[in-house]
Design an enzyme around this catalytic site. Structure first.
Site, mmCIF file in Angstrom:
data_model
loop_
_atom_site.group_PDB
_atom_site.id
_atom_site.type_symbol
_atom_site.label_atom_id
_atom_site.label_comp_id
_atom_site.label_asym_id
_atom_site.label_seq_id
_atom_site.Cartn_x
_atom_site.Cartn_y
_atom_site.Cartn_z
ATOM 1 N N SER A 265 -6.184 2.342 2.224
ATOM 2 C CA SER A 265 -5.296 1.182 2.177
ATOM 3 C C SER A 265 -5.482 0.325 3.430
ATOM 4 C CB SER A 265 -3.846 1.645 2.102
ATOM 5 O OG SER A 265 -3.475 2.199 3.360
ATOM 6 N N LYS A 266 -4.897 -0.853 3.372
ATOM 7 C CA LYS A 266 -4.961 -1.769 4.521
ATOM 8 C C LYS A 266 -4.354 -1.093 5.748
ATOM 9 C CE LYS A 266 -3.354 -6.410 5.853
ATOM 10 N NZ LYS A 266 -2.967 -6.001 7.161
ATOM 11 N N ARG A 267 -3.307 -0.321 5.500
ATOM 12 C CA ARG A 267 -2.635 0.375 6.598
ATOM 13 C C ARG A 267 -3.584 1.321 7.344
ATOM 14 N NH1 ARG A 267 1.982 3.529 5.440
ATOM 15 N NH2 ARG A 267 2.161 2.402 3.479
ATOM 16 N N GLY A 269 -6.757 0.963 7.649
ATOM 17 C CA GLY A 269 -7.636 0.114 8.456
ATOM 18 C C GLY A 269 -6.936 -0.345 9.718
ATOM 19 N N ASP A 270 -5.674 -0.764 9.572
ATOM 20 C CA ASP A 270 -4.923 -1.246 10.735
ATOM 21 C C ASP A 270 -4.742 -0.127 11.761
ATOM 22 O OD1 ASP A 270 -4.788 -3.672 9.537
ATOM 23 O OD2 ASP A 270 -2.720 -3.463 8.820
#
Ligand code: GLU
Length: 508
Positions: A265-267, A269-270
């Site tokens: 998920s984007k999370r 990656g962050d």
């Protein structure tokens, strides 16, 4: 394989996740491998989730990746339009056809009523499913009289059209389907719900629009993410009900988090510091920005190569593939059933490989805009030589600046730790003598300066470290960089002397 036509059918609800790019890539590779067509269709029937700049983002991202479509919005629109919102008028006919053949029905239940049912069920620890077991107790054309249905429609009451997923007296208990990656998949019809095909806002749902368009656009294979596997029985049942030949299906495995379990998920990656989108994206509503592979300095070939191997393998040890090589090697039978773990390190490795394999001239061309940003306008031949000296230690083009900015800008500061360790009271005197030695050299090539200086150091019995380390510090500003005499040869005699003088001046 004859007439292969595949499509990538994203919904423009935001930036394209790398999983979506991989789906597009596999579709593209499959089409090209079989001499077929790759189609881009924009599935924008859900007005509530529509994001204005998302379609452009998708098209730009595919272009950056080199995944070109044969047909799509604004391109070779022989089965067009390719945006579902522009095909709006086309779908109702099919929903009505399904009603007339007894495969679908009108439903008048209001959102509040359905919500109350849901809450009721939840309170009893159950899940409300609108299907065969309760459809004739709900407000629809299977439970109401023909007159009442006619009356409600004439009154303009809001309705949806639902698909009759299971009729125990007619249908087999299971629905079997063949998936090109998973093999035979079976679904129990009684567990499935009567999905809405057509909404009260006059728009089809994803399911109806998707199968109608796949049929009308003569799609031969549907290659899509695993998250659509639960929709497969409905889609197969719809093809059967409409008496259409269904395309063949292939559901791709998930891309998994690098650490822990579940979908990337984007999370993730962050948290771990890598992008999950091909290009940088700014949400036009809240102005939130997401990082992109392009902006972080990845080469599209490296990005695509990495994605191709995330869920597919060639059956050999080979890892580096151009798009043409991928096309030749790709096959759906080598796509794995299980999820593929994303690795940010491996992604960097791919970039490094591609950067190293590019010619110095090609890397120089990529480096130019970065130099321009730093206000540098050196000669291309000079830049090319810098590239040849530092390229082997780079993963990204922008590393060239971090590793080699001193080739373009004389150091004005000197690394404090290195100075403390290497700059001694006698250093200035030694370097003044080095300047004299350099002044006397005609041939300022790397080999010759090295030979002359080393001979001088030996004859003076000074010790190499006492000369070389402060000299490097003077020329680079730190104790880093390629072979010292290569630096000296490249920056030239005048600049070498100027840098040493400046260091003596600054450090005393
Ligand atoms: N519009 C769907 C999506 O956003 C397409 C799914 C499919 O390929 O059938 O992924």
């Amino acid at each position: 394989m004859n007439n292969v036509r595949v499509r990538f059918a994203p919904s423009p609800t935001g930036p394209l996740h790398i999983g979506g790019v991989r789906t597009a890539l596999y579709n593209y590779l499959f089409a090209k491998k079989h001499g077929g067509e790759f189609i881009l269709r924009i599935e924008d029937t859900d007005q509530t989730r529509y994001v204005a700049n998302a379609e452009k983002y998708i098209i730009d991202a595919l272009e950056w990746c080199g995944i070109s479509f044969d047909e799509g919005p604004g391109k070779n629109e022989k089965y067009g339009p390719y945006r579902q919102s522009e095909r709006k008028g086309l779908y109702k006919e099919y929903a009505e056809r399904l009603i007339s053949t007894g495969h679908a029905y009108y439903a008048f239940d209001t959102a509040e009523e359905l919500d109350a049912h849901r809450k009721d069920h939840e309170a009893n620890g159950k899940t409300f499913i609108y299907n065969w077991h309760n459809r004739n107790k709900l407000t629809n054309s299977t439970s109401l009289s023909k007159e009442e249905v006619g009356q409600r429609i004439a009154n303009g009451d809001a309705y949806v059209i639902r698909f009759m997923m299971y009729q125990p007296e007619i249908d087999a208990a299971t629905l079997d389907a063949e998936d090109l990656i998973r093999g035979q998949v079976s679904f129990k019809r009684e567990l499935l719900d009567d999905k809405v095909l057509f909404k009260s806002d006059g728009m089809p749902t994803y399911h109806l629009a998707n199968i109608v368009d796949d049929h009308l656009m003569c799609i031969s294979h549907v290659i899509r993410g695993e998250e659509w596997l639960p929709s497969l029985p409905l889609h197969i049942a719809l093809y059967e009900a409409l008496k259409w030949t269904s395309p063949q299906f292939a559901h791709l495995p998930l891309i998994l988090k690098p650490v822990g379990k579940g979908k990337l998920s984007k999370r993730d990656g962050d948290k771990l510091g890598f992008p999950v989108f091909p290009l940088k994206y700014t949400n036009d509503k809240n102005k939130e920005t997401s990082r992109g592979y392009r902006e972080e300095g990845y080469l599209p070939e490296a990005f695509i190569n990495m994605l191709a191997l995330l869920g597919w393998n060639p059956g050999t040890e080979k890892e580096l593939f151009s798009l043409e090589e991928l096309t030749a090697a790709f096959s759906l039978d080598r796509v794995s059933k299980s999820g593929a773990k994303f690795s940010p390190e491996k992604t960097k490795w791919f970039n490094q490989q591609y950067l190293q394999n590019r010619s110095n001239a090609a890397v120089t061309a990529l480096f130019l805009p970065i130099l321009k940003q730093h206000g540098i306008a050196s000669e291309p031949a000079y830049i090319n030589q810098v590239v040849s000296l530092v390229k082997e230690r780079t993963v990204f083009v922008h590393d060239l600046w971090d590793l080699g900015s001193f080739f373009f800008v004389n150091p004005s500061e000197f690394d404090a730790k290195a100075t403390k360790k290497q700059w001694k009271p006698f250093t200035a005197e030694i370097l003044k003598n080095v300047m004299t030695v350099f002044q006397g050299i005609e041939d300022f090539s790397s080999e010759n300066t090295e030979k002359v200086l080393k001979e001088w150091i030996s004859s003076e019995e000074i010790g190499f470290g006492k000369v070389m380390q402060p000299l490097r510090l003077s020329l680079v500003g730190a104790l880093k960089g390629p072979h010292l005499f290569d630096i000296i040869a490249l920056i030239g005699k005048d600049n070498t002397l100027a840098r040493i003088a400046k260091a003596i001046d600054t450090l005393g």
